[in-house]
Design a protein around this motif. Structure first.
Motif, PDB file in Angstrom:
ATOM      1  N   UNK A 161      73.248  41.626  42.984  1.00 32.50           N
ATOM      2  CA  UNK A 161      72.695  40.337  43.376  1.00 32.50           C
ATOM      3  C   UNK A 161      72.153  40.451  44.794  1.00 32.50           C
ATOM      4  N   UNK A 162      70.923  39.980  44.988  1.00 34.63           N
ATOM      5  CA  UNK A 162      70.296  39.927  46.304  1.00 34.63           C
ATOM      6  C   UNK A 162      69.964  38.471  46.598  1.00 34.63           C
ATOM      7  N   UNK A 163      70.159  38.059  47.853  1.00 36.53           N
ATOM      8  CA  UNK A 163      69.931  36.667  48.241  1.00 36.53           C
ATOM      9  C   UNK A 163      68.934  36.590  49.385  1.00 36.53           C
ATOM     10  N   UNK A 164      68.055  35.593  49.321  1.00 39.38           N
ATOM     11  CA  UNK A 164      67.171  35.246  50.428  1.00 39.38           C
ATOM     12  C   UNK A 164      67.566  33.841  50.858  1.00 39.38           C
ATOM     13  N   UNK A 165      68.295  33.757  51.978  1.00 39.33           N
ATOM     14  CA  UNK A 165      68.832  32.471  52.435  1.00 39.33           C
ATOM     15  C   UNK A 165      67.734  31.529  52.905  1.00 39.33           C
ATOM     16  N   UNK A 166      66.603  32.049  53.412  1.00 36.95           N
ATOM     17  CA  UNK A 166      65.514  31.191  53.884  1.00 36.95           C
ATOM     18  C   UNK A 166      64.857  30.421  52.746  1.00 36.95           C
ATOM     19  N   UNK A 167      64.788  31.017  51.582  1.00 36.38           N
ATOM     20  CA  UNK A 167      64.125  30.392  50.430  1.00 36.38           C
ATOM     21  C   UNK A 167      65.118  29.925  49.363  1.00 36.38           C
ATOM     22  N   UNK A 168      66.398  30.135  49.592  1.00 38.93           N
ATOM     23  CA  UNK A 168      67.434  29.821  48.591  1.00 38.93           C
ATOM     24  C   UNK A 168      67.142  30.508  47.263  1.00 38.93           C
ATOM     25  N   UNK A 169      66.836  31.800  47.325  1.00 38.31           N
ATOM     26  CA  UNK A 169      66.546  32.584  46.131  1.00 38.31           C
ATOM     27  C   UNK A 169      67.653  33.594  45.870  1.00 38.31           C
ATOM     28  N   UNK A 170      67.844  33.878  44.610  1.00 37.87           N
ATOM     29  CA  UNK A 170      68.726  34.959  44.200  1.00 37.87           C
ATOM     30  C   UNK A 170      67.950  35.851  43.235  1.00 37.87           C
ATOM     31  N   UNK A 171      68.063  37.152  43.472  1.00 39.17           N
ATOM     32  CA  UNK A 171      67.549  38.133  42.516  1.00 39.17           C
ATOM     33  C   UNK A 171      68.772  38.712  41.829  1.00 39.17           C
ATOM     34  N   UNK A 172      68.776  38.704  40.519  1.00 37.42           N
ATOM     35  CA  UNK A 172      69.908  39.218  39.758  1.00 37.42           C
ATOM     36  C   UNK A 172      69.411  40.308  38.825  1.00 37.42           C
ATOM     37  N   UNK A 173      70.206  41.339  38.692  1.00 41.50           N
ATOM     38  CA  UNK A 173      69.921  42.430  37.774  1.00 41.50           C
ATOM     39  C   UNK A 173      71.261  42.831  37.168  1.00 41.50           C
ATOM     40  N   UNK A 174      71.538  42.280  35.985  1.00 40.36           N
ATOM     41  CA  UNK A 174      72.859  42.409  35.372  1.00 40.36           C
ATOM     42  C   UNK A 174      72.718  43.112  34.031  1.00 40.36           C
ATOM     43  N   UNK A 175      73.641  44.019  33.772  1.00 41.43           N
ATOM     44  CA  UNK A 175      73.679  44.732  32.511  1.00 41.43           C
ATOM     45  C   UNK A 175      74.952  44.329  31.780  1.00 41.43           C
ATOM     46  N   UNK A 176      74.789  43.776  30.584  1.00 47.44           N
ATOM     47  CA  UNK A 176      75.932  43.373  29.755  1.00 47.44           C
ATOM     48  C   UNK A 176      76.137  44.421  28.676  1.00 47.44           C
TER      49      UNK A 176
END
Length: 179
Positions: A161-176
């Motif tokens: 998980x990567x977060x950009x606090x200025x834009x309130x964004x989350x990048x998620x890359x999850x493997x189930x």
């Protein structure tokens, strides 16, 4: 001699009548065979994301994401694997101040994370160029452990998980992994 001649005529008839039938059958099979999946469609629905990621990220909005079996070859007609690996990757907006609330927790020790790597081409247009991404292996472990404990029927997750606090964004890359 006449019985052999009858067998020869029958074989000739079957060859002459059967060849066009086989050709028509092969042509129909070709026309009706499903096309291999060559392109993934970007999804924007929120319910699946909020169900899986919401418990530790908060309510997600404005999402662009993909969910697909990474072992699927498109048109491959082999025997399916007993284990399937589903990748859920994308970007979503958190509630106002949501990214700062997560990255501000000292127990996760967030640091500069760099841009998301291995992002599918279909999602690159949604990635802001000037984003300042933050990452925490501790948060990844927390999110992956919490997801496995609360959602056992949704597979065992491993993600980043990567977060950009200025834009309130989350990048998620999850493997189930489903076994």
């Amino acid at each position: 001699m006449d019985t052999q001649r009858g067998h020869t005529n029958r074989r000739r008839f079957l060859l002459i009548a059967g060849l066009p039938l086989l050709t028509v059958g092969a042509g129909m099979t070709y026309l009706l065979w499903p096309e291999p999946r060559t392109r993934l469609e970007v999804r924007t629905d929120l319910e699946p994301l909020n169900r899986r990621l919401g418990p530790f990220l908060g309510e997600l909005t404005d999402a662009h994401w993909l969910g697909y079996d990474i072992d699927d070859k498109g048109g491959d007609r082999g025997i399916p694997s007993p284990d399937s690996r589903i990748r859920v990757v994308g970007l979503a907006r958190l509630p106002a101040g949501g990214a700062a609330a997560i990255t501000g927790k000292p127990d996760h020790a967030f640091a500069a994370g760099g841009a998301p790597s291995d992002l599918p081409a279909a999602l690159k247009q949604y990635l802001p160029a000037a984003a300042t991404w933050q990452h925490s292996p501790g948060f990844d472990a927390y999110a992956n452990g919490r997801g496995a404990a609360e959602q056992p029927s949704d597979g065992t997750p491993t993600g980043r998980y990567l977060f950009d606090a200025d834009r309130d964004l989350v990048h998620f890359d999850v493997l189930y992994l489903f076994t």
